[in-house]
Design a protein around this motif. Sequence first.
Motif, short mmCIF file in Angstrom:
data_model
loop_
_atom_site.label_atom_id
_atom_site.label_comp_id
_atom_site.label_asym_id
_atom_site.label_seq_id
_atom_site.Cartn_x
_atom_site.Cartn_y
_atom_site.Cartn_z
N ILE A 290 0.88 -1.17 0.00
CA ILE A 290 0.00 0.00 0.00
C ILE A 290 0.91 1.22 0.00
CG2 ILE A 290 -1.68 1.29 1.40
CD1 ILE A 290 -2.83 -1.48 2.15
N ASP A 291 0.65 2.13 -0.91
CA ASP A 291 1.61 3.20 -1.17
C ASP A 291 0.82 4.51 -1.34
OD1 ASP A 291 3.69 4.75 -2.14
OD2 ASP A 291 4.49 3.16 -3.41
N PHE A 292 1.02 5.44 -0.43
CA PHE A 292 0.28 6.70 -0.55
C PHE A 292 1.15 7.89 -0.17
CE2 PHE A 292 -0.71 5.12 3.74
CZ PHE A 292 -0.47 6.22 4.53
N ARG A 293 0.68 9.06 -0.55
CA ARG A 293 1.38 10.31 -0.26
C ARG A 293 0.45 11.29 0.45
NH1 ARG A 293 2.65 8.19 -4.84
NH2 ARG A 293 0.66 8.92 -5.60
N VAL A 294 1.06 12.12 1.28
CA VAL A 294 0.29 13.10 2.04
C VAL A 294 0.95 14.47 1.87
CG1 VAL A 294 -0.76 13.60 4.29
CG2 VAL A 294 -0.06 11.25 3.77
N ALA A 295 0.16 15.47 1.49
CA ALA A 295 0.70 16.83 1.28
C ALA A 295 0.42 17.69 2.51
CB ALA A 295 0.04 17.46 0.05
N PHE A 296 1.46 18.33 3.02
CA PHE A 296 1.33 19.24 4.17
C PHE A 296 1.57 20.67 3.71
CE2 PHE A 296 1.27 16.43 7.94
CZ PHE A 296 1.52 15.21 7.34
#
Length: 356
Positions: A290-296
Amino acid sequence: MAGSSFGTLVRLTTFGESHGKAIGGIIEGIPAGFSLDYNQIQHDLDRRKPGQSAIVTQRKESDKVQFLSGIFDGKTTGTPIGFTIENEDQKSADYTELQKAFRPSHADFTYQQKYGIRDYRGGGRSSARETACRVVAGAIAKQILAQKNIRIDAFVYQVGSLKWTGEWKSELKTISEANNVRVPSEELAVEMENLIREIRKEGDTIGGGIRCVITGVPTGLGEPVFDKLHTELGKAMLSINAVKGFDFGSGFDSISMKGSEHNDLFTTDGTTKTNFSGGIQGGISNGMPIDFRVAFKPVATLIQEQDTINEDFEAVKLMGKGRHDPCVVPRAVPIVEAMAALVILDYYLMQKAYKK
Ligand SMILES: C=C(O[C@@H]1CC(C(=O)O)=C[C@@H](OP(=O)(O)O)[C@H]1O)C(=O)O
C-alpha cells in the motif's frame, strides 16, 4: 459525532489542549494478552516530539506517556487503555495578541466562529500537540501488526520544490531516520535542511510531502462501498493538522495516463508487475504494498507582520510569536505511520470478524 474519536473496532479518543495541564486518550479494542514494548512507544513519541532538532519548534517537551488503565503485568487486558502526556513547557504569554486577532489561514478564526470561545494559547485544541496521542495509539497498533509481518514505513519525499524520486526499499529507512529531515537521501537531507533553515531565518514556513509504504498486508482488507480501505486511510491522513492532500498509487498522475499504461498486469503468483493501484483495488487490499502520499501545507504562523482582522472584524497588523515549525514534515512522519497503523489494524480485525 463530536469529532475526537477515530476508528471502528480499534477506536482512539483523544483529549487536551496545547497549553492545558495534559493531553491524553483512550484506546478501545486492542486485543487482550499483547505484551507492550514501552521503549518502542517512547521511540515513536521521540520521533514526533518538539525540540528534537534545530529545524523544528524549540518547545521542549519530554512527551513521557503515563498509562492509567487497560494494561496488567505489561500486557493488554482488552479493556480501555487510558493514558496521559503532561504539557511541561507552555509559554502562553506569546499568545497574548492572539486573544483578539486571528492568524491568517489558521484554525483561530474557524474555532472562534464555531464555538464563540476558544483556548487561544498555543492554538488550544487545534494545536498539532494533540498528534502525540495518535502516536501512542499508533505505536501499539504497529507492534501488533509487526507480529503479523505487516510493516509501515513513512518518510519525507519533498520539501518545497526539492523532491526525492528514488525507488523505495525498506533498507532506506536507516538513511531517512538518520537525518533531521527524514528523507531517504543523505545529499537531499543536507539541501532540505539548508532550505528549512533559510526559510526559518525569514520568519517564514514551507510545505512538504510524506510518502508511506505498507508491506505484508494480506488481500481482502477494506469494506466497500463507503468504507473502502483508501477511503479510511484518506480520512485518517486528512485529519492530521496541516494536511491538504492525500493520494495513493498513481494518484493524480493517473489523470494523464492511458488504461494500457495504467493497468497492473498480473503474474501467475497473484501479484502484479506494476503497482499503480497502490495496493488497493475496488477499495480492498490486493496484497501489493500500500503506497500513498500526504501533502502538508506551510505552517500558518509566521514570524512576520501580516495583515489580518480581530474579533470585531477590524483590520489589524499581527506579528507571530512563539516557537513554531518552519516545516512540519520531519515531525509528521511518525504521525502518518501511527494513523496508517490504526486503520490497518482496524480493518485487519474487521476482516477476521467477517471472513467465513
Ligand atoms: C507543542 C507541540 O507543537 C506545537 C504545535 C503548535 C501548533 O500551533 O500546532 C504550536 C507550537 O506550540 P507552542 O506555541 O506552545 O510552542 C508548537 O510548539 C507539539 O507538537 O508537541
